[in-house]
Design a protein around this motif. Structure first.
Motif, PDB file in Angstrom:
ATOM      1  N   GLN A   1     -14.265   1.493   7.521  1.00 45.97           N
ATOM      2  CA  GLN A   1     -15.366   0.959   6.735  1.00 45.97           C
ATOM      3  C   GLN A   1     -15.016   0.902   5.252  1.00 45.97           C
ATOM      4  O   GLN A   1     -15.353  -0.061   4.555  1.00 45.97           O
ATOM      5  N   THR A   2     -14.317   1.915   4.756  1.00 43.10           N
ATOM      6  CA  THR A   2     -13.891   1.911   3.358  1.00 43.10           C
ATOM      7  C   THR A   2     -12.941   0.755   3.081  1.00 43.10           C
ATOM      8  O   THR A   2     -13.054   0.061   2.056  1.00 43.10           O
ATOM      9  N   PHE A   3     -12.016   0.529   3.997  1.00 42.68           N
ATOM     10  CA  PHE A   3     -11.069  -0.562   3.808  1.00 42.68           C
ATOM     11  C   PHE A   3     -11.769  -1.918   3.897  1.00 42.68           C
ATOM     12  O   PHE A   3     -11.558  -2.793   3.048  1.00 42.68           O
ATOM     13  N   ARG A   4     -12.627  -2.081   4.882  1.00 38.01           N
ATOM     14  CA  ARG A   4     -13.247  -3.400   5.128  1.00 38.01           C
ATOM     15  C   ARG A   4     -14.301  -3.749   4.084  1.00 38.01           C
ATOM     16  O   ARG A   4     -14.418  -4.910   3.684  1.00 38.01           O
ATOM     17  N   LEU A   5     -15.073  -2.762   3.636  1.00 38.51           N
ATOM     18  CA  LEU A   5     -16.194  -3.043   2.755  1.00 38.51           C
ATOM     19  C   LEU A   5     -15.894  -2.810   1.275  1.00 38.51           C
ATOM     20  O   LEU A   5     -16.560  -3.388   0.418  1.00 38.51           O
ATOM     21  N   VAL A   6     -14.904  -1.968   0.974  1.00 38.42           N
ATOM     22  CA  VAL A   6     -14.637  -1.624  -0.420  1.00 38.42           C
ATOM     23  C   VAL A   6     -13.315  -2.229  -0.900  1.00 38.42           C
ATOM     24  O   VAL A   6     -13.261  -2.890  -1.938  1.00 38.42           O
ATOM     25  N   LEU A   7     -12.241  -2.015  -0.144  1.00 41.47           N
ATOM     26  CA  LEU A   7     -10.919  -2.417  -0.611  1.00 41.47           C
ATOM     27  C   LEU A   7     -10.598  -3.875  -0.302  1.00 41.47           C
ATOM     28  O   LEU A   7     -10.070  -4.588  -1.163  1.00 41.47           O
ATOM     29  N   LEU A   8     -10.894  -4.321   0.912  1.00 40.70           N
ATOM     30  CA  LEU A   8     -10.509  -5.681   1.307  1.00 40.70           C
ATOM     31  C   LEU A   8     -11.142  -6.761   0.433  1.00 40.70           C
ATOM     32  O   LEU A   8     -10.452  -7.724   0.053  1.00 40.70           O
ATOM     33  N   PRO A   9     -12.440  -6.669   0.073  1.00 37.27           N
ATOM     34  CA  PRO A   9     -12.983  -7.709  -0.817  1.00 37.27           C
ATOM     35  C   PRO A   9     -12.259  -7.800  -2.149  1.00 37.27           C
ATOM     36  O   PRO A   9     -12.089  -8.896  -2.694  1.00 37.27           O
ATOM     37  N   ALA A  10     -11.824  -6.677  -2.692  1.00 33.47           N
ATOM     38  CA  ALA A  10     -11.095  -6.706  -3.963  1.00 33.47           C
ATOM     39  C   ALA A  10      -9.681  -7.238  -3.799  1.00 33.47           C
ATOM     40  O   ALA A  10      -9.119  -7.837  -4.726  1.00 33.47           O
ATOM     41  N   LEU A  11      -9.090  -7.028  -2.624  1.00 35.89           N
ATOM     42  CA  LEU A  11      -7.710  -7.467  -2.383  1.00 35.89           C
ATOM     43  C   LEU A  11      -7.630  -8.884  -1.838  1.00 35.89           C
ATOM     44  O   LEU A  11      -6.542  -9.480  -1.853  1.00 35.89           O
ATOM     45  N   LEU A  12      -8.732  -9.429  -1.353  1.00 39.99           N
ATOM     46  CA  LEU A  12      -8.691 -10.706  -0.652  1.00 39.99           C
ATOM     47  C   LEU A  12      -8.159 -11.859  -1.504  1.00 39.99           C
ATOM     48  O   LEU A  12      -7.325 -12.638  -1.020  1.00 39.99           O
TER      49      LEU A  12
ATOM     50  N   TRP B   1       0.832  -1.209   0.000  1.00 42.54           N
ATOM     51  CA  TRP B   1       0.000   0.000   0.000  1.00 42.54           C
ATOM     52  C   TRP B   1       0.865   1.257   0.000  1.00 42.54           C
ATOM     53  O   TRP B   1       0.589   2.212  -0.742  1.00 42.54           O
ATOM     54  N   SER B   2       1.902   1.264   0.809  1.00 41.83           N
ATOM     55  CA  SER B   2       2.783   2.435   0.876  1.00 41.83           C
ATOM     56  C   SER B   2       3.511   2.653  -0.435  1.00 41.83           C
ATOM     57  O   SER B   2       3.671   3.793  -0.898  1.00 41.83           O
ATOM     58  N   LEU B   3       3.955   1.574  -1.076  1.00 41.14           N
ATOM     59  CA  LEU B   3       4.695   1.704  -2.330  1.00 41.14           C
ATOM     60  C   LEU B   3       3.802   2.161  -3.479  1.00 41.14           C
ATOM     61  O   LEU B   3       4.273   2.838  -4.403  1.00 41.14           O
ATOM     62  N   VAL B   4       2.522   1.799  -3.438  1.00 42.68           N
ATOM     63  CA  VAL B   4       1.620   2.133  -4.539  1.00 42.68           C
ATOM     64  C   VAL B   4       0.965   3.490  -4.356  1.00 42.68           C
ATOM     65  O   VAL B   4       0.897   4.301  -5.285  1.00 42.68           O
ATOM     66  N   ARG B   5       0.524   3.796  -3.140  1.00 40.59           N
ATOM     67  CA  ARG B   5      -0.319   4.965  -2.930  1.00 40.59           C
ATOM     68  C   ARG B   5       0.440   6.210  -2.481  1.00 40.59           C
ATOM     69  O   ARG B   5      -0.151   7.293  -2.454  1.00 40.59           O
ATOM     70  N   TYR B   6       1.703   6.090  -2.136  1.00 39.00           N
ATOM     71  CA  TYR B   6       2.436   7.250  -1.630  1.00 39.00           C
ATOM     72  C   TYR B   6       3.720   7.450  -2.432  1.00 39.00           C
ATOM     73  O   TYR B   6       4.292   6.495  -2.969  1.00 39.00           O
ATOM     74  N   ARG B   7       4.148   8.671  -2.498  1.00 39.19           N
ATOM     75  CA  ARG B   7       5.416   9.037  -3.129  1.00 39.19           C
ATOM     76  C   ARG B   7       6.305   9.662  -2.063  1.00 39.19           C
ATOM     77  O   ARG B   7       5.933  10.669  -1.454  1.00 39.19           O
ATOM     78  N   PHE B   8       7.465   9.081  -1.821  1.00 31.92           N
ATOM     79  CA  PHE B   8       8.359   9.551  -0.765  1.00 31.92           C
ATOM     80  C   PHE B   8       9.792   9.256  -1.177  1.00 31.92           C
ATOM     81  O   PHE B   8      10.044   8.390  -2.026  1.00 31.92           O
ATOM     82  N   PRO B   9      10.745   9.971  -0.617  1.00 29.59           N
ATOM     83  CA  PRO B   9      12.158   9.735  -0.964  1.00 29.59           C
ATOM     84  C   PRO B   9      12.584   8.303  -0.605  1.00 29.59           C
ATOM     85  O   PRO B   9      12.292   7.816   0.488  1.00 29.59           O
TER      86      PRO B   9
ATOM     87  N   LEU C   1     -12.876   4.892  -5.976  1.00 32.10           N
ATOM     88  CA  LEU C   1     -13.705   4.062  -5.109  1.00 32.10           C
ATOM     89  C   LEU C   1     -13.631   4.535  -3.661  1.00 32.10           C
ATOM     90  O   LEU C   1     -14.646   4.603  -2.962  1.00 32.10           O
ATOM     91  N   GLU C   2     -12.432   4.861  -3.211  1.00 31.01           N
ATOM     92  CA  GLU C   2     -12.271   5.361  -1.848  1.00 31.01           C
ATOM     93  C   GLU C   2     -12.934   6.726  -1.692  1.00 31.01           C
ATOM     94  O   GLU C   2     -13.574   7.004  -0.669  1.00 31.01           O
ATOM     95  N   GLU C   3     -12.785   7.568  -2.709  1.00 28.74           N
ATOM     96  CA  GLU C   3     -13.400   8.897  -2.639  1.00 28.74           C
ATOM     97  C   GLU C   3     -14.919   8.802  -2.629  1.00 28.74           C
ATOM     98  O   GLU C   3     -15.595   9.551  -1.913  1.00 28.74           O
ATOM     99  N   ALA C   4     -15.454   7.872  -3.412  1.00 29.48           N
ATOM    100  CA  ALA C   4     -16.904   7.704  -3.427  1.00 29.48           C
ATOM    101  C   ALA C   4     -17.407   7.193  -2.084  1.00 29.48           C
ATOM    102  O   ALA C   4     -18.447   7.650  -1.581  1.00 29.48           O
ATOM    103  N   ALA C   5     -16.676   6.251  -1.481  1.00 30.60           N
ATOM    104  CA  ALA C   5     -17.081   5.745  -0.168  1.00 30.60           C
ATOM    105  C   ALA C   5     -17.012   6.846   0.886  1.00 30.60           C
ATOM    106  O   ALA C   5     -17.892   6.951   1.752  1.00 30.60           O
ATOM    107  N   ALA C   6     -15.971   7.690   0.804  1.00 28.00           N
ATOM    108  CA  ALA C   6     -15.862   8.790   1.769  1.00 28.00           C
ATOM    109  C   ALA C   6     -16.977   9.808   1.575  1.00 28.00           C
ATOM    110  O   ALA C   6     -17.514  10.351   2.552  1.00 28.00           O
ATOM    111  N   SER C   7     -17.359  10.067   0.321  1.00 26.31           N
ATOM    112  CA  SER C   7     -18.430  11.033   0.069  1.00 26.31           C
ATOM    113  C   SER C   7     -19.783  10.527   0.564  1.00 26.31           C
ATOM    114  O   SER C   7     -20.678  11.321   0.855  1.00 26.31           O
ATOM    115  N   LEU C   8     -19.923   9.203   0.665  1.00 25.83           N
ATOM    116  CA  LEU C   8     -21.168   8.629   1.176  1.00 25.83           C
ATOM    117  C   LEU C   8     -21.164   8.499   2.690  1.00 25.83           C
ATOM    118  O   LEU C   8     -22.117   7.952   3.261  1.00 25.83           O
TER     119      LEU C   8
END
Length: 284
Positions: free
Chosen positions: A189-200, A89-97, A176-183
């Motif tokens: 909840q976003t991780f458990r209901l939206v991301l985890l099923p796709a990553l499982l 997750w850190s390698l994909v979603r974040y940019r750092f030195p 997908l995360e932005e849509a879950a946050a807007s709702l």
């Protein structure tokens, strides 16, 4: 009136030969590399008789090695599933030195000789090592105990989880995360209901690969284990010990039990993976 004729669609041109020829080569290769050696192990075990087989595989020393090898492999794979997901997750979603350097270091256990890994881990976690000396001050011993074996298995199994989950994370859209946050969904909840099923499914695949590598690992474990009977002896070491004693039927007997237990556990993991994939398909 002119008759209308329908020309059948042209068959797609295959790069490889026909199905039968390709399947024949595949089955021949699979038989030479996998099936025949495994069959030889079973035949060699059967040649020693049932009594010798049962006495060998149920001896207290061998049973203790089963518990240590499979227990440590399962725990290490579970730990790698959690921290491998966080690292991916850190390698994909974040940019750092230093991100590219860390991404390259993830593959280090793949290319590093297992003996080198075992010596390096022993030097670090031994009572006089950098980390081992600090732990020894608090009465904690890492090397030459099951804890050292667990650390070695975590080290060699982490890349399997990271490299399996990372491509799936790259394909997941942040919308997908932005849509879950807007709702109104919270982060958990976003991780458990939206991301985890796709990553499982990918996470279970990484777990299975890490477990399969850990349960048969020998080179990186043998140095840090200490090989104390009934305490820190792994099952591959018991097989080597039987071979050194010229007890080939005993060695193959232990290998057969290890093979069957690994097959059952991997079958269960693959079943869970198929269930998770089907569940995602129904949801979509």
């Amino acid at each position: 009136m002119t008759a209308i004729t329908h020309t059948p669609p042209a068959k797609p041109r295959r790069v490889l030969p026909g199905f039968r020829l390709t399947l024949g080569f595949s089955l021949l290769y699979l038989s030479l590399i996998v099936l025949i050696p495994l069959a030889a192990v079973f035949f060699k075990t059967a040649s020693g008789g049932w009594e010798h087989f049962w006495q060998t595989v149920t001896s207290p020393r061998v049973m203790a090695s089963y518990r240590l090898s499979f227990g440590a492999a399962l725990i290490a794979a579970a730990i790698n599933s959690v921290f491998g997901l966080l690292l991916a997750w850190s390698l994909v979603r974040y940019r750092f030195p230093g991100r590219k350097l860390i991404d390259a270091l993830v593959d280090l256990p793949f290319c590093l000789p297992t003996a080198v890994a075992g010596i390096a881990l022993t030097a670090i976690y031994a009572p006089k090592g950098w980390v081992g000396s600090l732990a020894a001050e608090h009465g904690i011993r890492i090397a030459f105990t099951p804890w050292g074996i667990l650390i070695a298995l975590i080290f060699i199994g982490l890349p399997f989880v990271v490299r399996t989950v990372q491509p799936v994370l790259e394909e997941l859209e942040t919308e997908l995360e932005e849509a879950a946050a807007s709702l109104g969904a919270k982060r958990w909840q976003t991780f458990r209901l939206v991301l985890l099923p796709a990553l499982l499914p990918a996470l279970l695949t990484g777990f299975a690969l890490a477990f399969a590598r850990a349960v048969g690992e020998y080179g990186s474990v043998i140095f840090i284990a200490g090989n104390i009977p009934m305490i820190s002896e792994i099952t591959p070491l018991m097989i080597i010990t039987k071979l050194e004693q010229y007890d080939y039927t005993g060695a193959t007997g232990i290998a057969v039990v290890m093979l069957l237990l690994s097959f059952v556990l991997l079958f269960i993991i693959n079943g869970l993976q198929a269930w998770a994939s089907n569940r995602i398909g129904r949801v979509e």
